[in-house]
Scaffold this motif. Structure first.
Motif, PDB file in Angstrom:
ATOM      1  N   LYS A 127       7.833  10.078  -8.028  1.00 34.75           N
ATOM      2  CA  LYS A 127       8.122   9.105  -6.976  1.00 34.75           C
ATOM      3  C   LYS A 127       6.852   8.331  -6.632  1.00 34.75           C
ATOM      4  N   ALA A 128       7.028   7.107  -6.202  1.00 32.84           N
ATOM      5  CA  ALA A 128       5.916   6.311  -5.674  1.00 32.84           C
ATOM      6  C   ALA A 128       6.465   5.470  -4.531  1.00 32.84           C
ATOM      7  N   GLY A 129       5.841   5.559  -3.381  1.00 32.98           N
ATOM      8  CA  GLY A 129       6.302   4.817  -2.214  1.00 32.98           C
ATOM      9  C   GLY A 129       5.306   3.750  -1.811  1.00 32.98           C
ATOM     10  N   PHE A 130       5.830   2.591  -1.440  1.00 35.87           N
ATOM     11  CA  PHE A 130       5.002   1.459  -1.055  1.00 35.87           C
ATOM     12  C   PHE A 130       5.475   0.881   0.269  1.00 35.87           C
ATOM     13  N   LEU A 131       4.546   0.609   1.150  1.00 34.05           N
ATOM     14  CA  LEU A 131       4.844  -0.117   2.376  1.00 34.05           C
ATOM     15  C   LEU A 131       4.509  -1.583   2.147  1.00 34.05           C
ATOM     16  N   ILE A 134       9.386   0.004  -0.184  1.00 30.87           N
ATOM     17  CA  ILE A 134       9.961  -0.014  -1.521  1.00 30.87           C
ATOM     18  C   ILE A 134       9.514   1.261  -2.213  1.00 30.87           C
ATOM     19  N   ASN A 135      10.470   2.025  -2.691  1.00 35.26           N
ATOM     20  CA  ASN A 135      10.155   3.272  -3.383  1.00 35.26           C
ATOM     21  C   ASN A 135      10.613   3.207  -4.827  1.00 35.26           C
ATOM     22  N   ALA A 175       7.614  11.115   3.621  1.00 34.24           N
ATOM     23  CA  ALA A 175       6.333  10.626   3.103  1.00 34.24           C
ATOM     24  C   ALA A 175       5.696  11.675   2.192  1.00 34.24           C
ATOM     25  N   GLY A 176       5.819  12.944   2.556  1.00 32.16           N
ATOM     26  CA  GLY A 176       5.254  14.008   1.731  1.00 32.16           C
ATOM     27  C   GLY A 176       5.811  13.997   0.321  1.00 32.16           C
ATOM     28  N   ARG A 177       7.114  13.781   0.203  1.00 35.09           N
ATOM     29  CA  ARG A 177       7.720  13.708  -1.139  1.00 35.09           C
ATOM     30  C   ARG A 177       7.167  12.512  -1.917  1.00 35.09           C
ATOM     31  N   LEU A 178       7.002  11.386  -1.243  1.00 31.46           N
ATOM     32  CA  LEU A 178       6.487  10.191  -1.916  1.00 31.46           C
ATOM     33  C   LEU A 178       5.018  10.331  -2.296  1.00 31.46           C
ATOM     34  N   ARG A 202       0.860  -1.188   0.000  1.00 27.52           N
ATOM     35  CA  ARG A 202       0.000   0.000   0.000  1.00 27.52           C
ATOM     36  C   ARG A 202       0.890   1.229   0.000  1.00 27.52           C
ATOM     37  N   HIS A 203       0.290   2.364  -0.293  1.00 28.60           N
ATOM     38  CA  HIS A 203       1.049   3.611  -0.290  1.00 28.60           C
ATOM     39  C   HIS A 203       1.325   4.081   1.144  1.00 28.60           C
ATOM     40  N   PHE A 204       2.350   4.877   1.284  1.00 30.97           N
ATOM     41  CA  PHE A 204       2.652   5.545   2.549  1.00 30.97           C
ATOM     42  C   PHE A 204       1.490   6.474   2.910  1.00 30.97           C
ATOM     43  N   THR A 205       1.263   6.641   4.205  1.00 32.71           N
ATOM     44  CA  THR A 205       0.353   7.679   4.692  1.00 32.71           C
ATOM     45  C   THR A 205       1.074   8.421   5.815  1.00 32.71           C
ATOM     46  N   TYR A 206       0.605   9.611   6.115  1.00 32.95           N
ATOM     47  CA  TYR A 206       1.193  10.361   7.228  1.00 32.95           C
ATOM     48  C   TYR A 206       0.926   9.647   8.552  1.00 32.95           C
TER      49      TYR A 206
END
Length: 183
Positions: A65-69, A82-83, A56-59, A18-22
């Motif tokens: 960029k795409a960030g995944f947890l 994984i980014n 996380a804000g940048r991702l 899933r995507h990063f969240t704050y």
């Protein structure tokens, strides 16, 4: 923590991505602190809530960029991240992967499963054609993960990335959508 399977972008038998969240700041930074010996000297993820918020804000906000947890499906616990950085569209359709496991999740194959999910997501919904991983030659765990997930060694770049106060040599590993389909 996702309440159901629909919270994941993709799922395997043991992990979902899933995507990063704050809201992940407290768990993520606690895992970073627990994993400091594992990560260094290769990786320096954010270890404070403020640093996590910027990261996380940048991702979340940067289209390149795409960030995944990578989360354990049974508990929702964050096993790693994984980014995809430096996403280039147009004729290139490429991105550069960076990743890290957390200490409690090492040696269980969770990151290999998660990386496989991210690769399929990148080549599917994201529409990318090529993913690259740049790894310091002595980082045997990261090289083993790239190899296990079907990436091929393409070359060596001296003084390639500035990490921890110095320019570091890196091996270049890559996979294309055609390579994934062939496997």
């Amino acid at each position: 923590m996702p309440e159901n399977a629909s919270a994941y972008l993709a799922e395997g038998p043991r992990v979902g991505i899933r995507h990063f969240t704050y809201e992940d700041a407290a768990e993520f930074t606690a895992r970073v602190r627990e994993s400091k010996a594992l990560h260094q000297p290769w990786l320096f993820p954010p270890g404070s809530v403020d640093a996590y918020a910027a990261y996380a804000g940048r991702l979340i906000e940067d289209r390149t960029k795409a960030g995944f947890l990578v989360c354990e499906r049974d508990s929702g616990a964050i096993a790693g991240f994984i980014n995809i950085n430096n996403i280039v569209e147009g004729g290139f359709l490429c991105g550069a992967l960076g990743y890290g496991a957390f200490a409690h999740a090492t040696g269980r194959g969770l990151m290999a499963e998660g990386l496989g999910l991210v690769v399929r997501h990148a080549f599917g919904p994201m529409g990318l054609h090529r993913l690259e991983i740049n790894v310091q030659p002595r980082n045997s765990a990261s090289i083993a993960l790239a190899r296990r997930c079907g990436f091929r060694l393409e070359g060596f770049s001296p003084d390639f990335i500035y990490i921890d106060g110095a320019w570091r040599d890196h091996e270049r590993w890559a996979i294309t959508s055609e390579m994934l389909r062939a496997s």
